[in-house]
Design a protein around this motif. Structure first.
Motif, PDB file in Angstrom:
ATOM      1  N   ARG A  48       1.045 -14.502   5.653  1.00 33.14           N
ATOM      2  CA  ARG A  48       0.723 -15.478   4.309  1.00 33.14           C
ATOM      3  C   ARG A  48      -0.530 -15.216   3.702  1.00 33.14           C
ATOM      4  O   ARG A  48      -1.542 -15.257   4.122  1.00 33.14           O
ATOM      5  N   ARG A  49      -0.602 -15.082   2.480  1.00 27.80           N
ATOM      6  CA  ARG A  49      -1.593 -14.872   1.254  1.00 27.80           C
ATOM      7  C   ARG A  49      -2.678 -13.740   1.909  1.00 27.80           C
ATOM      8  O   ARG A  49      -3.822 -13.805   2.488  1.00 27.80           O
ATOM      9  N   PRO A  50      -2.025 -12.435   1.783  1.00 29.30           N
ATOM     10  CA  PRO A  50      -2.643 -11.403   1.995  1.00 29.30           C
ATOM     11  C   PRO A  50      -4.107 -11.018   1.145  1.00 29.30           C
ATOM     12  O   PRO A  50      -3.981 -10.409   0.342  1.00 29.30           O
ATOM     13  N   PHE A  51      -5.209 -11.531   1.641  1.00 28.01           N
ATOM     14  CA  PHE A  51      -6.434 -11.680   0.637  1.00 28.01           C
ATOM     15  C   PHE A  51      -6.938 -10.160   0.526  1.00 28.01           C
ATOM     16  O   PHE A  51      -7.423  -9.771  -0.583  1.00 28.01           O
ATOM     17  N   ASP A  52      -6.780  -9.381   1.598  1.00 30.78           N
ATOM     18  CA  ASP A  52      -7.393  -8.074   1.483  1.00 30.78           C
ATOM     19  C   ASP A  52      -6.400  -7.260   1.994  1.00 30.78           C
ATOM     20  O   ASP A  52      -5.507  -7.300   2.669  1.00 30.78           O
ATOM     21  N   VAL A  53      -6.262  -5.763   1.500  1.00 30.40           N
ATOM     22  CA  VAL A  53      -5.747  -4.638   2.136  1.00 30.40           C
ATOM     23  C   VAL A  53      -6.772  -3.370   2.313  1.00 30.40           C
ATOM     24  O   VAL A  53      -7.508  -3.214   1.467  1.00 30.40           O
ATOM     25  N   ASP A  54      -6.485  -2.930   3.328  1.00 24.78           N
ATOM     26  CA  ASP A  54      -7.213  -1.707   3.798  1.00 24.78           C
ATOM     27  C   ASP A  54      -6.546  -0.595   4.076  1.00 24.78           C
ATOM     28  O   ASP A  54      -5.482  -0.780   4.703  1.00 24.78           O
ATOM     29  N   VAL A  55      -7.010   0.740   4.188  1.00 27.10           N
ATOM     30  CA  VAL A  55      -6.161   1.857   4.598  1.00 27.10           C
ATOM     31  C   VAL A  55      -7.431   2.390   5.568  1.00 27.10           C
ATOM     32  O   VAL A  55      -8.505   2.670   5.422  1.00 27.10           O
ATOM     33  N   SER A  56      -6.606   3.245   6.771  1.00 24.60           N
ATOM     34  CA  SER A  56      -7.369   3.939   7.662  1.00 24.60           C
ATOM     35  C   SER A  56      -7.931   5.117   7.005  1.00 24.60           C
ATOM     36  O   SER A  56      -7.352   5.513   6.108  1.00 24.60           O
TER      37      SER A  56
END
Length: 398
Positions: A203-211
């Motif tokens: 629910r509500r993906p505030f942030d996205v990061d990549v390795s």
């Protein structure tokens, strides 16, 4: 100190059309950000916004977002770029003088990422906007594949939130909020400029990061107390609960993850909570260890300085009787910390390329936001405010 979860969700407010800042999902009563609490007061010099400002034009005064006039000169290196969460623009900011121009991108832009060619990929309520940062023009607006309801503004609006690019720039990964339910990670082919895949997340993906190797994407899911781990080869999601205080209070709790950074040295995920606990997550095993923090304030945005220091934005107290005010924590790799007091709530941060200066946005996802940045000299601790856009939320240094 154990923080107390809020006893209930915020009272729903009536939905209005797109130029007002209104929490769309509050009407459904299902999705809550940080639970309600006393908002910190901005300084009198920078009063909080109460509604989205009218759309800005490009620096040359053009009104079309797709074909504005070319600025007189290319955007200088070192210019700041912020998303105007209270409008439909991104704003370019001279770090000494303030805003130098804005470009229409789409309603309520949230996260942004910039590729090696100088194109900004901006997650808005309407789609992913593509902006040429050198000429300050919008090149495209890529619609989401996921239905998110009426386009609105404000804390609970549907559409894109966190966004990140693969190391080669070939893919953009955007966390899409679906009001009233779980979110979606949409995969954008940046050459074709279209969505190619969707992956269910929390629910509500505030942030996205990549390795660092591009093999894994991480969506930080605020309202489900977890991080969704998505291998890019299979796109088969796996969730890791990250709840160092537990999940008591559910959607009404303050004690949820907000933003994440990937530690370059070992690929661990770093998620701060309440200025008291740093959750260090091994995404391979799902194991979480806790390290102590010292700010004792509700925390949101995180960033890494070039030398590996962790910057954490404190938005202010949950309980003013026991908690500290807004601050920026700068945490060294050995765990020692220095705190820089801030005047009023802030949301996210970035540093200058030399790591000497921090820029902290005043946008904030809740009440108490203001239209500018706080600039901090990390050596001396000196601070000053800089006008910058309309409710500036995410920030990067070009």
């Amino acid at each position: 100190m154990r923080k107390r979860p809020a006893p209930s969700e915020p009272r729903p407010r009536p939905r209005v059309l797109r130029t007002l800042i209104v929490p769309v999902a509050a009407m459904a009563g299902l999705v809550t950000a940080c639970a309600p609490g006393p908002a910190a007061s901005p300084s009198a010099a920078s009063p909080p916004s109460t509604a989205a400002a009218p759309s800005s034009t490009s620096p040359a005064g053009a009104t079309s977002p797709t074909a504005p006039a070319t600025p007189a000169a290319p955007t200088p290196t070192g210019t700041l770029l912020v998303t105007d969460f209270g409008a439909d623009t991104v704003t370019f900011v001279d770090p000494q003088r303030g805003a130098i121009g804005s470009v229409k991108v789409g309603t309520a832009p949230y996260g942004l990422a910039v590729d090696g060619a100088g194109r900004a990929w901006v997650a808005t309520a309407e789609g992913v906007a593509v902006v040429d940062t050198a000429s300050r023009t919008r090149l495209d607006l890529i619609p989401y594949r996921t239905a998110t309801g009426r386009v609105t503004t404000g804390e609970y609006r549907g559409g894109g939130m966190g966004i990140a690019l693969s190391p080669d720039g070939g893919r953009a990964y955007v966390g899409v909020n679906v009001p009233g339910g779980d979110g979606v990670l949409e995969v954008v082919d940046t050459a074709a400029r279209k969505v190619t895949d969707t992956v269910p997340v929390g629910r509500r993906p505030f942030d996205v990061d990549v390795s660092p190797d591009g093999a894994t994407v991480y969506a930080t899911d605020h309202d489900s107390f977890d991080v969704t781990v998505v291998p890019t080869a299979t796109l088969v999601p796996r969730r890791i609960e990250v709840a160092p205080y537990g999940t008591e209070g559910g959607l009404g709790s303050w004690l949820k993850p907000h933003y994440t950074v990937v530690r370059p040295s070992d690929g661990r995920l770093l998620l701060p909570f309440e200025g008291e606990r740093l959750a260090v997550v091994d995404p391979a095993t799902g194991r979480t260890t806790i390290e102590p923090m010292t700010a004792n304030t509700h925390q949101h945005g995180v960033a890494l300085a070039p030398d590996g220091r962790l910057l954490v934005v404190g938005t202010g107290p949950i309980d003013p009787a026991t908690d500290a005010g807004p601050s920026l924590t700068v945490r060294n790799p050995d765990g020692t910390e220095r705190l820089y007091p801030l005047d009023g709530p802030h949301e996210t941060a970035a540093t200058s390329p030399d790591g000497r200066t921090a820029y902290v946005t005043g946008g904030f996802t809740r009440d108490g936001y203001w239209n500018g940045l706080t600039v901090i000299d990390l050596a001396s601790g000196d601070t000053h405010r800089l006008p910058a856009g309309t409710r500036p939320l995410s920030i990067t240094v070009l």
